[in-house]
Motif scaffolding. Structure first.
Motif, PDB file in Angstrom:
ATOM      1  N   ASP B 941       0.824  -1.207   0.000  1.00  0.00           N
ATOM      2  CA  ASP B 941       0.000   0.000   0.000  1.00  0.00           C
ATOM      3  C   ASP B 941       0.860   1.259   0.000  1.00  0.00           C
ATOM      4  O   ASP B 941       0.567   2.222  -0.699  1.00  0.00           O
ATOM      5  CB  ASP B 941      -0.943   0.001   1.212  1.00  0.00           C
ATOM      6  N   GLU B 942       1.933   1.218   0.782  1.00  0.00           N
ATOM      7  CA  GLU B 942       2.826   2.386   0.845  1.00  0.00           C
ATOM      8  C   GLU B 942       3.476   2.649  -0.505  1.00  0.00           C
ATOM      9  O   GLU B 942       3.467   3.774  -1.007  1.00  0.00           O
ATOM     10  CB  GLU B 942       3.956   2.125   1.863  1.00  0.00           C
ATOM     11  N   VAL B 943       4.047   1.580  -1.090  1.00  0.00           N
ATOM     12  CA  VAL B 943       4.713   1.729  -2.392  1.00  0.00           C
ATOM     13  C   VAL B 943       3.707   2.191  -3.430  1.00  0.00           C
ATOM     14  O   VAL B 943       3.973   3.095  -4.222  1.00  0.00           O
ATOM     15  CB  VAL B 943       5.359   0.392  -2.825  1.00  0.00           C
ATOM     16  N   ASP B 944       2.532   1.580  -3.394  1.00  0.00           N
ATOM     17  CA  ASP B 944       1.490   1.906  -4.351  1.00  0.00           C
ATOM     18  C   ASP B 944       1.139   3.393  -4.267  1.00  0.00           C
ATOM     19  O   ASP B 944       1.064   4.089  -5.276  1.00  0.00           O
ATOM     20  CB  ASP B 944       0.256   1.038  -4.046  1.00  0.00           C
ATOM     21  N   ARG B 945       0.970   3.861  -3.028  1.00  0.00           N
ATOM     22  CA  ARG B 945       0.597   5.263  -2.836  1.00  0.00           C
ATOM     23  C   ARG B 945       1.703   6.177  -3.363  1.00  0.00           C
ATOM     24  O   ARG B 945       1.461   7.116  -4.112  1.00  0.00           O
ATOM     25  CB  ARG B 945       0.331   5.533  -1.353  1.00  0.00           C
ATOM     26  N   ALA B 946       2.938   5.867  -2.990  1.00  0.00           N
ATOM     27  CA  ALA B 946       4.065   6.708  -3.403  1.00  0.00           C
ATOM     28  C   ALA B 946       4.180   6.757  -4.928  1.00  0.00           C
ATOM     29  O   ALA B 946       4.351   7.824  -5.525  1.00  0.00           O
ATOM     30  CB  ALA B 946       5.354   6.182  -2.788  1.00  0.00           C
ATOM     31  N   GLN B 947       4.053   5.576  -5.579  1.00  0.00           N
ATOM     32  CA  GLN B 947       4.235   5.544  -7.028  1.00  0.00           C
ATOM     33  C   GLN B 947       3.084   6.243  -7.745  1.00  0.00           C
ATOM     34  O   GLN B 947       3.277   6.862  -8.783  1.00  0.00           O
ATOM     35  CB  GLN B 947       4.383   4.094  -7.511  1.00  0.00           C
ATOM     36  N   ARG B 948       1.900   6.153  -7.180  1.00  0.00           N
ATOM     37  CA  ARG B 948       0.772   6.866  -7.794  1.00  0.00           C
ATOM     38  C   ARG B 948       0.961   8.382  -7.682  1.00  0.00           C
ATOM     39  O   ARG B 948       0.601   9.134  -8.583  1.00  0.00           O
ATOM     40  CB  ARG B 948      -0.543   6.456  -7.135  1.00  0.00           C
ATOM     41  N   GLU B 949       1.533   8.787  -6.557  1.00  0.00           N
ATOM     42  CA  GLU B 949       1.816  10.220  -6.400  1.00  0.00           C
ATOM     43  C   GLU B 949       2.846  10.675  -7.427  1.00  0.00           C
ATOM     44  O   GLU B 949       2.725  11.744  -8.031  1.00  0.00           O
ATOM     45  CB  GLU B 949       2.296  10.524  -4.976  1.00  0.00           C
ATOM     46  N   HIS B 950       3.888   9.831  -7.642  1.00  0.00           N
ATOM     47  CA  HIS B 950       4.899  10.164  -8.657  1.00  0.00           C
ATOM     48  C   HIS B 950       4.239  10.355 -10.015  1.00  0.00           C
ATOM     49  O   HIS B 950       4.580  11.251 -10.779  1.00  0.00           O
ATOM     50  CB  HIS B 950       5.943   9.039  -8.768  1.00  0.00           C
ATOM     51  N   LEU B 951       3.275   9.490 -10.302  1.00  0.00           N
ATOM     52  CA  LEU B 951       2.591   9.551 -11.597  1.00  0.00           C
ATOM     53  C   LEU B 951       1.736  10.811 -11.680  1.00  0.00           C
ATOM     54  O   LEU B 951       1.734  11.517 -12.687  1.00  0.00           O
ATOM     55  CB  LEU B 951       1.722   8.305 -11.787  1.00  0.00           C
ATOM     56  N   ALA B 952       1.030  11.086 -10.564  1.00  0.00           N
ATOM     57  CA  ALA B 952       0.162  12.269 -10.551  1.00  0.00           C
ATOM     58  C   ALA B 952       0.989  13.540 -10.736  1.00  0.00           C
ATOM     59  O   ALA B 952       0.604  14.442 -11.490  1.00  0.00           O
ATOM     60  CB  ALA B 952      -0.623  12.315  -9.245  1.00  0.00           C
ATOM     61  N   THR B 953       2.144  13.582 -10.072  1.00  0.00           N
ATOM     62  CA  THR B 953       3.020  14.748 -10.213  1.00  0.00           C
ATOM     63  C   THR B 953       3.434  14.922 -11.673  1.00  0.00           C
ATOM     64  O   THR B 953       3.412  16.027 -12.225  1.00  0.00           O
ATOM     65  CB  THR B 953       4.301  14.548  -9.355  1.00  0.00           C
ATOM     66  N   ALA B 954       3.788  13.800 -12.280  1.00  0.00           N
ATOM     67  CA  ALA B 954       4.225  13.857 -13.676  1.00  0.00           C
ATOM     68  C   ALA B 954       3.093  14.342 -14.577  1.00  0.00           C
ATOM     69  O   ALA B 954       3.303  15.116 -15.504  1.00  0.00           O
ATOM     70  CB  ALA B 954       4.714  12.484 -14.124  1.00  0.00           C
ATOM     71  N   ARG B 955       1.892  13.860 -14.284  1.00  0.00           N
ATOM     72  CA  ARG B 955       0.743  14.244 -15.123  1.00  0.00           C
ATOM     73  C   ARG B 955       0.467  15.734 -15.003  1.00  0.00           C
ATOM     74  O   ARG B 955       0.159  16.397 -15.983  1.00  0.00           O
ATOM     75  CB  ARG B 955      -0.488  13.451 -14.693  1.00  0.00           C
ATOM     76  N   GLU B 956       0.589  16.236 -13.767  1.00  0.00           N
ATOM     77  CA  GLU B 956       0.362  17.667 -13.571  1.00  0.00           C
ATOM     78  C   GLU B 956       1.388  18.471 -14.353  1.00  0.00           C
ATOM     79  O   GLU B 956       1.075  19.454 -15.010  1.00  0.00           O
ATOM     80  CB  GLU B 956       0.478  18.026 -12.089  1.00  0.00           C
ATOM     81  N   ALA B 957       2.625  17.985 -14.283  1.00  0.00           N
ATOM     82  CA  ALA B 957       3.699  18.688 -14.986  1.00  0.00           C
ATOM     83  C   ALA B 957       3.455  18.688 -16.496  1.00  0.00           C
ATOM     84  O   ALA B 957       3.791  19.651 -17.188  1.00  0.00           O
ATOM     85  CB  ALA B 957       5.041  18.031 -14.670  1.00  0.00           C
ATOM     86  N   ALA B 958       2.878  17.606 -16.978  1.00  0.00           N
ATOM     87  CA  ALA B 958       2.685  17.481 -18.430  1.00  0.00           C
ATOM     88  C   ALA B 958       1.503  18.302 -18.917  1.00  0.00           C
ATOM     89  O   ALA B 958       1.436  18.678 -20.089  1.00  0.00           O
ATOM     90  CB  ALA B 958       2.477  16.012 -18.800  1.00  0.00           C
ATOM     91  N   SER B 959       0.552  18.591 -18.004  1.00  0.00           N
ATOM     92  CA  SER B 959      -0.668  19.247 -18.479  1.00  0.00           C
ATOM     93  C   SER B 959      -0.509  20.766 -18.523  1.00  0.00           C
ATOM     94  O   SER B 959       0.401  21.332 -17.982  1.00  0.00           O
ATOM     95  CB  SER B 959      -1.850  18.859 -17.588  1.00  0.00           C
TER      96      SER B 959
END
Lengths: 80, 959
Positions: B941-959
Motif C-alpha cells: 500500500d505504501e509503495v502503491d501510494r508513493a508511485q501513484r503520487e509520482h505519476l500524478a506529479t508527472a501528469r500535472e507537470a505534463a498538463s
C-alpha cells in the motif's frame, strides 16, 4: 528461502535428473540430463554449474553430477 | 489513420440473417422452387433459409440463424403447393420438387394481422427508442405494410412493465418485449447457462431471469447473447442507449483469452460503441463472453499512460518527456550497462498480449540489437511445459485440433482447466456437445462449473490431490494397457516402436495401477478404471487441459503423459479427438511461435541449429548467439546476484503475475534500468526507470494466434492514445541502439516472418483478409492452413511415447503448512486484472477471496467473511474467507486478479523441472484468523501510494 544462485542451479539439475531417471537406464539418464542442459540452459548457467563440480559438497546427486561432468567434457572444460 | 468500413472484410453470408442455422455440410442437395425461382440447397435447410439464400426475404421475427427454428411468431407463414394451410417457413424443411409461394394477398393479410396484434401491445415511441434504426419489429411493420391497429391501445397491456437496469452493460425493458423467446433460446442453445425462461402462460407470458429476479441476482453470466438475439430494444446495450446507433464497423480479434473471438467493433467516428461477436469468426461463430463483448472501457480509461516518462531512480517522481528523449535515454542506459557488465547483462520480455508482429520484433531486437538470447515471455509461467511436452512426443508445440472438433467428440476429458470461466466461449461449445450426449470426465481438485452443465448425465469427477497429476495419468494409461484397450493399429502404424515398448513396460508395472496410486492421488481406483474405459472405448476421445496441468513441478511430464494416453488409444489425427491445451492469454500461442523463448528462434527452431540460425543471420544482417539465453526466473536470480542489470518488458506485469512476489520485487529493485512498455502503470512499472505508453488492441494492426493455432487479424479502429503502436516503439528503440528496422506496416513484418518460419511460409495479410483466418502450419504443403494436426504423420515422423515417472513435488503439506493452496481464475476478471479491473466487470468480483472447506474452517474457528492470514514458505498475505465445498478438505483456493491480494506473495519458487514454469497450483500453507493486513500488504500500500503520487506529479507537470 535460499536464493544462492549456485544452489538454485544444483537443485534444478537434481530435479531434472530425478525426472529423467525412472524407467530408464543410467546411461540414458545421464545423457538425457546433459543434453537437456545443453539445449535449454544459458551459457552463464552452464558455466556456473560446471564450476560446482569443483566443490565437493555442492549437493549434486550422483546422476546429476555425472551429467554435469559430461557437460563439462563436451564444453572442453576439465571434468572434476 | 482510421480505417473505415471495408466491404471486403464482410462475407455476405455472414452479414445477412438467413433465419435458421445451416444443416450438415455434407447433406444431399435438394431442389425447390420459391416464387418461381429454382434453388438447390442441402437437405435439412428450412424454406426460410432457402428463400433467403435466393434473396427472397420472408418476414420473420422469432427466427434468427444463430438459433434453432421455433415457429412462434407465424410471420414467416408461406403456402406450399399441394399442402393445406400456411406453414411457417422456418420450421418447414425443403423437400424435392417443393413449390413455395412467399407473397400473395392471403399471406399479406395474415402477416398484417399478426403484426397488428404485436403492435397493439407495444409502445409507439419509435423515434426515441434506442433500437431506432436497428429494430426488426419496426422493419417488419414496414415490410408487411401495417397501417392501422384496430384494437386500439387502451386494453390490457404490458406497457408499464418495470425495467431492470441491474446489469452494468445492458438494460431490460419488458414493455418492448414481443415474447419471441430469442433471448431464452440464446441463453440455452448458444451460451448454455439456462438463466432465462418464459414465465407464465398466454397473455401473462414474460421473459424472466432466474427465479423471476433481477438479471444481476440471477445465474446470468452476462455473455450478452440475449442482447444480441433480441429483435427489439427489450435487451439493449447501455452504450447504445447512451450514444445511439453505430455508423461503421471493423472486424477484429478480442484481446482477452486464448479463444480469440472475432468481433465487429461498431464505431461512431473513433469511439467504440459496442463489440458484437462476428458470425464469420471461425473460433467463436458469433458468440462471446462478458469480457470480450462488454469489458472494453479500459481502452479509454483515465489511467491510460499517454506520455513517455523517465527517471534516474525508482524512488524519484516521473519526468514526462517526448518519445525521442525517452527512447534515447533508454538506449543510452542499455548500451552503458552492456559496456560495463557485458553483452549478456541485459534482456527483454515479449508480450503474450501484443500482436505476433510486435512479439517478433521484440525478440528480434533482443537477439539482433542486444546481441544475446535473453528473451522470454509470460508463456514461461503458463504453457511452457506444453511446448516442451508436445514437441517431445508429437513433434510440434501446439494443440492438435480446431475448437469445432469438440462437436465430434464422444468422450471429453478436462484436466486442470475451467473452460466456463477461463475460456467461456469454448466452454459454451463444449457444453453444447455435452448436452448432445458426449461423456465428460473432469480431473480437477475442484468441482468446476462444467460439472454443473444442465442436462448433463453421468459426468465423472476425479477429485485428485493437487500435485498428483502424473500419478493419475499413469494410472489411466495403466488401465488402458492392462485391460488391452490400446489401439494396436495406430500404435503400429504411427508410433515409434522402441519408445512404445519401453513405455509399455514402464506403465504396465503394478506400481502404476489405480489401486496402487489411490493413496497418492486420493482418487478411488474404481473411478480411475471407469474413466480410462470410457475414454479408450469412446470412439472419439478428446483431452482438453489448462494450467492445472502445466503449472506444476511436473508440468512437462504431465503434458507428455496426456500425449501418451492419446497415442495409446489412437486419439490423434482426426476430428473429434486430440490433445488440446487451452491457452491463457490472447496471443500466448503466437508469442511462443514468434521465438520468444530463449532457446528457440521463430517457428521453434533451436538457436544451435546452424541452418536455421544461418537464415536469420542472413536476413537480419548480424551474427546470432548459438547458446540459449536466460529464462524469466533465471533473469531474476541473475539480477539479484548482480550479473543481470537491465530489462525491457513489453506488456507483461511480472511483478504481479510471477510467483514469490518478494523475490521478484528484489530482482526488479536490483536492476539499473527497467524499461516498461504498458498501457497502465502496472505493478512492474512501479520499479521502472523508463515508462513507454503501450497501445491497446484497438489502436493497431497485427495478428493474434489463438489456442487452435488460428491466426486472426487485429485491425486498428482508433489511433494510438500516445501516438505510437507498440511495434513502432520497438522499431524506434532498435534504431536508437544502432540497429535500424525498416517497416512501414505490420504486414511487412508478417512477410518477413513468412520467409524465415517454415510453418508460416504461406501466411500473408492478403490471404488472411481473403480467408478470414489461417491455422498454421500454412505453407506449400498446406496452402490454406491445417485445421487438424498429425493426420498422416508427425513432424518427427512417428509419435514418441515418453517415460513419465511420477516424482512428488517438494512443495507438500506438513505440520507447519498443513493445507494446499491452489489458484485459478474467474469469468469476469482477466489475468492480473489490469484491463477488467478498469471496467464495470468489477461488480462481479472486486476482491480475491480464499475458498476454504467448511471442515477446515471449523477446526480453525473460521466463519464466512473472516480475515485470514495465509502463510507459506515464501510469505504471508491476508484475504477474506469464503466457505465452499468445491474443494476437498485440506485444499484452499484463491484467484490472483487484484494486486493488493498478494496471491503470489505466497506462491513459491518451486517450478517445472524441464521449463521452470512455476508451480502456482500447489503451495503448502497455513491459514488462521487475523485482524489486519499482512506486512507485505502494508508495504504494498505504501509503495502503491508513493508511485501513484509520482505519476500524478508527472501528469500535472505534463498538463
Amino acid at each position: 528461502m535460499s536464493h544462492d544462485q549456485g544452489q538454485t542451479l544444483v537443485n534444478m539439475v537434481n530435479q531434472i535428473a530425478a525426472n529423467l531417471s525412472g524407467g530408464r537406464e543410467t546411461a540414458d539418464t545421464v545423457e538425457g540430463v546433459c543434453s537437456h542442459l545443453e539445449k535449454f540452459w544459458a551459457r552463464a548457467m552452464k558455466q556456473r554449474i560446471v564450476a560446482c563440480l569443483d566443490e565437493p559438497d555442492c549437493g549434486l546427486e550422483p546422476l546429476a553430477r555425472q551429467a554435469v561432468a559430461r557437460l563439462a567434457e563436451r564444453r572442453g572444460a576439465p571434468a572434476a | 489513420m482510421i480505417q473505415h468500413f471495408d466491404p471486403s472484410q464482410h462475407d455476405k453470408a455472414f452479414s445477412k440473417d438467413l433465419g435458421t442455422p445451416p444443416p450438415a455440410a455434407d447433406a444431399a442437395p435438394v431442389s425447390v422452387e420459391i416464387d418461381g425461382v429454382a434453388i438447390t440447397v442441402p437437405e435439412g435447410t428450412s424454406v426460410l433459409r432457402a428463400a433467403a439464400l435466393a434473396d427472397i426475404n420472408i418476414p420473420k421475427l422469432c427466427a434468427t440463424d444463430s438459433l434453432e427454428a421455433f415457429g412462434s411468431c407465424r410471420l414467416c407463414a408461406v403456402q406450399v403447393e399441394g399442402k393445406r394451410g400456411t406453414p411457417a417457413a422456418c420450421t418447414t424443411p425443403v423437400a424435392e420438387g417443393m413449390k413455395v409461394t412467399t407473397q400473395n394477398e392471403r399471406l399479406a393479410r395474415l402477416r398484417r394481422n399478426v403484426m397488428e396484434l404485436y403492435i397493439s401491445d407495444h409502445p409507439l415511441d419509435c423515434l426515441t427508442c434506442p433500437a431506432n434504426g436497428d429494430c426488426e419489429l419496426q422493419d417488419m411493420a414496414g415490410a408487411v405494410g401495417l397501417r392501422e391497429v384496430r384494437y386500439g391501445f387502451t386494453g390490457e397491456n404490458h406497457l408499464e412493465a418495470e425495467k431492470d437496469h441491474s446489469n452494468p452493460y445492458f438494460s431490460f425493458d419488458p414493455s418492448k418485449c414481443i415474447v419471441c423467446s430469442r433471448c431464452v433460446r440464446a441463453c440455452e442453445e448458444v451460451q448454455g447457462t439456462f438463466a432465462l425462461t418464459i414465465d407464465g402462460r398466454g397473455f401473462d407470458s414474460k421473459v424472466a431471469a432466474g427465479q423471476d429476479e433481477a438479471f444481476m441476482g440471477s445465474e446470468c453470466v452476462s455473455c450478452g447473447a440475449c442482447v444480441q438475439a433480441c429483435p427489439t430494444s427489450t435487451l439493449m446495450e447501455k452504450s447504445v442507449i447512451d450514444s445511439g446507433q453505430p455508423e461503421h464497423s471493423v472486424i477484429t480479434t478480442c484481446a482477452y483469452c486464448g479463444v480469440g473471438c472475432s468481433f465487429e467493433a461498431q464505431m461512431k467516428g473513433d469511439k467504440l460503441i459496442r463489440m458484437v461477436p462476428y458470425k464469420g469468426g471461425d473460433a467463436n461463430h458469433g458468440h462471446s463472453c462478458v469480457k470480450g463483448r462488454f469489458a472494453f472501457g479500459y481502452a479509454t480509461h483515465k489511467d491510460r499512460i499517454t506520455t513517455p516518462m523517465i527517471r534516474d531512480a525508482i524512488d524519484q517522481p516521473w519526468r514526462p518527456v517526448d518519445w525521442d528523449e525517452a527512447i534515447t535515454f533508454a538506449a543510452k542506459r542499455l548500451r552503458a550497462i552492456q559496456s560495463e557488465h557485458g553483452r549478456e547483462s541485459i534482456g527483454g520480455i515479449t508480450s503474450s498480449r501484443c500482436t505476433n508482429e510486435e512479439t517478433y520484433l521484440v525478440q528480434k531486437l533482443i537477439r539482433a540489437a542486444f546481441g544475446n538470447n535473453n528473451t522470454d515471455t509470460c508463456a514461461r509461467v503458463c504453457h511452457s511445459p506444453t511446448g516442451y511436452g508436445l514437441k517431445t512426443t508429437l513433434g510440434e508445440s501446439a494443440g492438435t485440433q480446431t475448437f469445432d472438433s469438440v462437436m465430434q467428440a464422444d468422450t471429453i476429458i478436462v484436466i486442470g482447466a475451467n473452460p466456463t470461466d477461463a475460456h467461456p466461449v469454448f466452454g459454451s461449445l463444449m457444453r453444447k456437445r455435452l448436452r448432445q450426449g458426449a461423456s465428460l470426465i473432469v480431473a480437477d481438485p475442484r468441482r468446476i462449473d462444467l460439472l454443473k452443465t444442465p442436462h448433463l448425465e453421468d459426468a465423472q469427477h476425479l477429485p485428485l490431490r493437487p500435485g498428483t497429476n502424473v500419478a493419475l495419468i499413469n494410472a489411466l494409461a495403466h488401465v488402458v494397457i492392462a485391460e488391452g484397450l490400446e489401439d494396436q493399429d495406430f500404435i503400429a502404424s504411427r508410433c515409434d516402436t522402441e519408445a512404445y515398448r519401453a513405455w509399455r513396460d514402464f506403465i504396465a508395472e503394478e506400481r502404476h495401477s489405480p489401486e496402487a496410486s489411490e493413496a497418492v492421488t486420493g482418487v478411488a481406483a474404481d473411478a480411475v478404471r471407469r474413466a480410462a474405459r470410457t475414454y479408450a472405448t469412446a470412439g472419439n476421445g478428446a483431452i482438453y487441459y489448462g494450467l492445472g496441468v502445466t503449472e506444476h513441478s511436473q508440468g512437462s511430464t504431465m503434458v507428455m503423459g496426456i500425449a501418451n494416453l492419446a497415442l495409446a488409444t489412437g486419439n490423434i489425427g482426426r476430428e473429434g479427438v486430440g490433445v488440446n491445451p487451452l491457452r491463457g492469454q490472447n496471443n500466448v500461442q503466437g508469442s511462443c511461435d514468434m521465438g520468444s523463448f530463449p532457446h528457440e528462434l521463430p517457428g521453434y527452431q533451436h538457436v544451435a541449429d546452424v541452418t536455421a540460425r544461418g537464415r536469420f543471420e542472413a536476413a537480419w544482417g548480424v551474427e546470432l548467439d548459438d547458446e540459449p539465453g536466460l529464462r524469466i526466473p533465471n533473469m531474476f536470480d541473475a539480477a539479484i546476484e548482480g550479473s543481470f542489470k537491465a530489462l525491457y518488458v513489453q506488456g507483461e506485469d511480472i511483478a504481479q503475475s510471477d510467483p514469490n512476489t518478494q523475490h521478484v520485487e528484489a530482482a526488479l529493485s536490483a536492476l539499473d534500468c527497467l524499461i516498461v512498455q504498458d498501457i497502465f502503470l502496472n505493478e512492474t512499472a512501479k520499479y521502472a526507470h523508463v515508462l513507454l505508453p503501450g497501445s491497446s488492441f484497438l489502436e493497431k494492426d497485427g495478428t493474434f494466434t489463438n489456442a487452435e493455432r488460428r491466426i486472426n487479424r487485429v485491425r486498428k479502429v482508433m489511433p494510438p492514445l500516445a501516438g505510437k503502436a507498440d511495434w513502432e516503439v520497438t522499431v524506434d528503440l532498435a534504431r536508437a541502439l544502432g540497429y535500424p528496422m525498416e517497416y512501414t506496416h505490420p504486414s511487412e513484418i508478417m512477410d518477413e516472418i513468412a520467409t524465415l518460419t517454415p510453418s508460416f511460409a504461406g501466411v500473408s495479410y492478403q490471404k488472411l483478409d481473403e480467408r478470414g483466418s489461417l491455422q498454421w502450419p500454412c505453407n506449400a504443403e498446406h496452402p490454406i492452413g491445417t485445421p487438424t494436426m498429425h493426420e498422416v504423420d508427425f513432424p518427427i515422423g512417428r509419435g514418441r511415447f515418453a517415460i513419465t515417472e511420477y516424482v512428488a513435488t517438494e512443495e507438500r503439506s506438513n505440520r507447519r503448512f498443513p493445507l494446499l493452496l491452489t489458484t485459478g481464475r474467474i469469468l469476469s476478471q482477466y489475468n492480473v486484472g489490469a484491463q477488467t479491473r478498469r471496467t464495470d466487470n468489477q461488480v462481479w468480483h472486486d476482491e480475491d477471496v480464499l475458498e476454504v472447506h467448511p471442515s477446515d474452517a471449523e477446526v480453525r474457528g473460521i466463519k464466512d467473511g473472516d480475515w485470514l492470514g495465509i502463510t507459506s514458505r515464501a510469505g504471508q498475505t491476508v484475504l477474506r474467507a469464503r466457505l465452499s465445498e468445491r474443494m476437498q478438505p485440506g485444499v484452499v483456493y484463491t484467484t490472483f486478479h487484484h494486486p493488493g491480494s498478494g496471491a503470489n506473495v505466497i506462491t513459491t519458487d518451486s517450478s517445472d523441472w524441464a521449463t521452470n514454469c512455476p508451480e502456482y497450483k500447489v503451495t503448502a500453507v497455513q491459514v488462521e484468523k487475523v485482524s489486519r493486513p499482512s506486512e507485505w500488504q502494508r508495504r504494498f500500500d505504501e509503495v502503491d501510494r508513493a508511485q501513484r503520487e509520482h505519476l500524478a506529479t508527472a501528469r500535472e507537470a505534463a498538463s
